[in-house]
Design an enzyme around this catalytic site. Structure first.
Site, PDB file in Angstrom:
ATOM      1  N   THR A  73       0.830  -1.310  -0.052  1.00 32.54           N
ATOM      2  CA  THR A  73       0.071   0.109   0.163  1.00 32.54           C
ATOM      3  C   THR A  73       0.867   1.294  -0.205  1.00 32.54           C
ATOM      4  O   THR A  73       0.627   2.275  -0.679  1.00 32.54           O
ATOM      5  CB  THR A  73      -0.900  -0.103   1.261  1.00 32.54           C
ATOM      6  OG1 THR A  73      -1.759  -1.253   1.061  1.00 32.54           O
ATOM      7  CG2 THR A  73      -1.690   1.265   1.201  1.00 32.54           C
ATOM      8  N   GLN A 180      -0.067 -10.436  -4.936  1.00 28.97           N
ATOM      9  CA  GLN A 180      -0.537 -11.745  -4.638  1.00 28.97           C
ATOM     10  C   GLN A 180      -0.011 -12.695  -5.857  1.00 28.97           C
ATOM     11  O   GLN A 180      -0.539 -13.948  -5.884  1.00 28.97           O
ATOM     12  CB  GLN A 180      -2.232 -11.850  -5.318  1.00 28.97           C
ATOM     13  CG  GLN A 180      -2.813 -10.859  -4.152  1.00 28.97           C
ATOM     14  CD  GLN A 180      -3.076 -11.654  -2.828  1.00 28.97           C
ATOM     15  OE1 GLN A 180      -2.816 -12.947  -2.725  1.00 28.97           O
ATOM     16  NE2 GLN A 180      -3.618 -10.888  -1.896  1.00 28.97           N
ATOM     17  N   CYS A 322      -8.968  -5.515   3.059  1.00 29.84           N
ATOM     18  CA  CYS A 322      -8.653  -4.120   3.104  1.00 29.84           C
ATOM     19  C   CYS A 322     -10.037  -3.658   3.227  1.00 29.84           C
ATOM     20  O   CYS A 322     -10.249  -2.472   3.775  1.00 29.84           O
ATOM     21  CB  CYS A 322      -7.901  -3.553   1.848  1.00 29.84           C
ATOM     22  SG  CYS A 322      -6.177  -4.261   1.861  1.00 29.84           S
TER      23      CYS A 322
END
Length: 389
Positions: A73, A180, A322
């Site tokens: 992030t 991912q 999230c």
């Protein structure tokens, strides 16, 4: 019955080897990595440079191309804000996709308020983008294309080699959120010319709160100003005291990547068993290239939140961790054309090397029982069975 953990796209269990590697830097070798005037500081500094080498080796990159951050992030925010600021003389156009991670979508929205022009690519009902649409969207004032390697909710793999080739031919920077992808599938950054890439350690059995940003070394250096100012850490790119134990853990975790068929076999076994045992189940992007561990299933007229309530000893999710507290349906599934109801009734199961077939067998039976209970109490399910809705 024990607790079953099928939420590995949210976070993973730390490997024992990772914890062992970290412990000395939490206790004996606790020096500040920037205090190289003394032994403890030099030990810490050497340890983080070793971690940099380990990560570079895992990705076939150069150690000087790896910059440490607190995670994906932060990396995403740094890239979007930094590129937008540094490349104003070229333009202010950014290309991404509506099915990206919330960190990317939010960064796009923030830059739009600062005057950025945006093209959000569409995707089909599997989440796939059209490469011709991408190529046509690139304009002379395009400064960044941001597309993920693997979708965090469905596991869908974007064709990043082809995307990188298009961006290279069009002379535009390609930023790839590989959070991912890393640790689940091989990624050779010498073979695929991605310009900028990010990831987080806790997605591949490393510690939380640490990640990295890969920035390719080019003849014309990529300009990304620092967001966090302070000392000269990371060659001035990111100020702040190094989190040495976490960095050591991330480097160690990268040494234990396992690229074999076991996870995909486990995922496929779960999907086949669930479809066989529970009526009206389908798997999103099932026939598309996916990460080997991710299964996002639609169980008709059984909301994910209801299913979780019935299965307190099983960890899975309704989408990205999230935004799991959001009452809105998944923006990823909505971008794929799902109705609100079908999005609410979709659940993500994501597996790791710590899961077993026996665990899957038990889970499918528990899910089957929970679905039967929920549907018996649902007038909507009764109407659906009678063909009235």
């Amino acid at each position: 019955m024990g607790f079953s953990y099928f939420d590995n796209n949210a976070t993973t269990k730390m490997d024992e080897e990772v914890l062992k590697a970290m412990l000395p830097f939490l206790q004996e070798s606790y020096g500040n990595a920037s205090a190289v005037q003394h032994k403890l500081g030099r030990q810490a500094n050497g340890a983080i440079e070793q971690a940099r080498i380990q990560l570079a080796s895992a990705l076939n990159a150069q150690p000087k191309e790896i910059f440490f951050t607190s995670g994906a992030t932060e990396s995403i925010s740094t890239v979007f804000q930094g590129i937008f600021k540094a490349y104003q003389s070229i333009g202010n156009h950014i290309i991404s996709c509506a099915s990206e991670h919330k960190a990317v979508v939010s960064s796009c929205q923030a830059l739009a308020k600062q005057g950025a022009k945006q093209t959000m690519l569409s995707c089909n009902n599997h989440g796939q983008i059209d490469l011709q649409e991408l190529e046509a969207a690139i304009q002379p004032d395009t400064i960044l294309v941001s597309l993920m390697a693997a979708n965090n909710e469905t596991g869908l793999l974007h064709p990043i080699a082809e995307i990188a080739d298009i961006c290279q031919r069009k002379d535009v920077l390609f930023f790839c959120d590989a959070t991912q992808h890393i640790g689940k599938l091989p990624l050779n950054l010498q073979a695929i010319p991605i310009d900028i890439l990010c990831f987080s350690a806790h997605k591949f059995h490393g510690p939380k709160g640490i990640g990295a940003l890969y920035i390719r070394r080019k003849s014309k250096p990529i300009q990304i100003p620092a967001m966090i100012l302070g000392g000269n850490q990371e060659h001035g790119f990111r100020g702040g005291t190094y989190a040495v134990p976490q960095l050591v853990g991330m480097g160690e975790a990268s040494r234990h990547f396992q690229f074999n068929s076991n996870l995909s076999e486990l995922r496929d076994y779960f999907e086949s068993r669930l479809i066989a045992e529970v009526p009206e189940v389908s798997v999103h992007a099932q026939q598309c290239p996916r990460t080997p561990n991710t299964s996002n299933v639609l169980i008709k007229h059984v909301r994910s939140t209801e299913l979780m309530t019935k299965l307190p000893d099983m960890a899975f999710s309704s989408g990205s961790a999230c935004v799991s507290g959001s009452r809105d349906p998944s923006h990823v599934l909505k971008a794929m054309g799902l109705s609100d109801e079908d999005a609410y009734c979709s659940s993500r199961f994501s597996f790791s090397k710590y899961n077993t077939r026996e665990e899957i067998d038990q889970a499918v039976q528990q899910i089957k029982a929970a679905v039967e209970t929920i549907r018996k109490q649902s007038p909507i399910w009764q109407l659906y069975q009678e063909g009235l809705i």
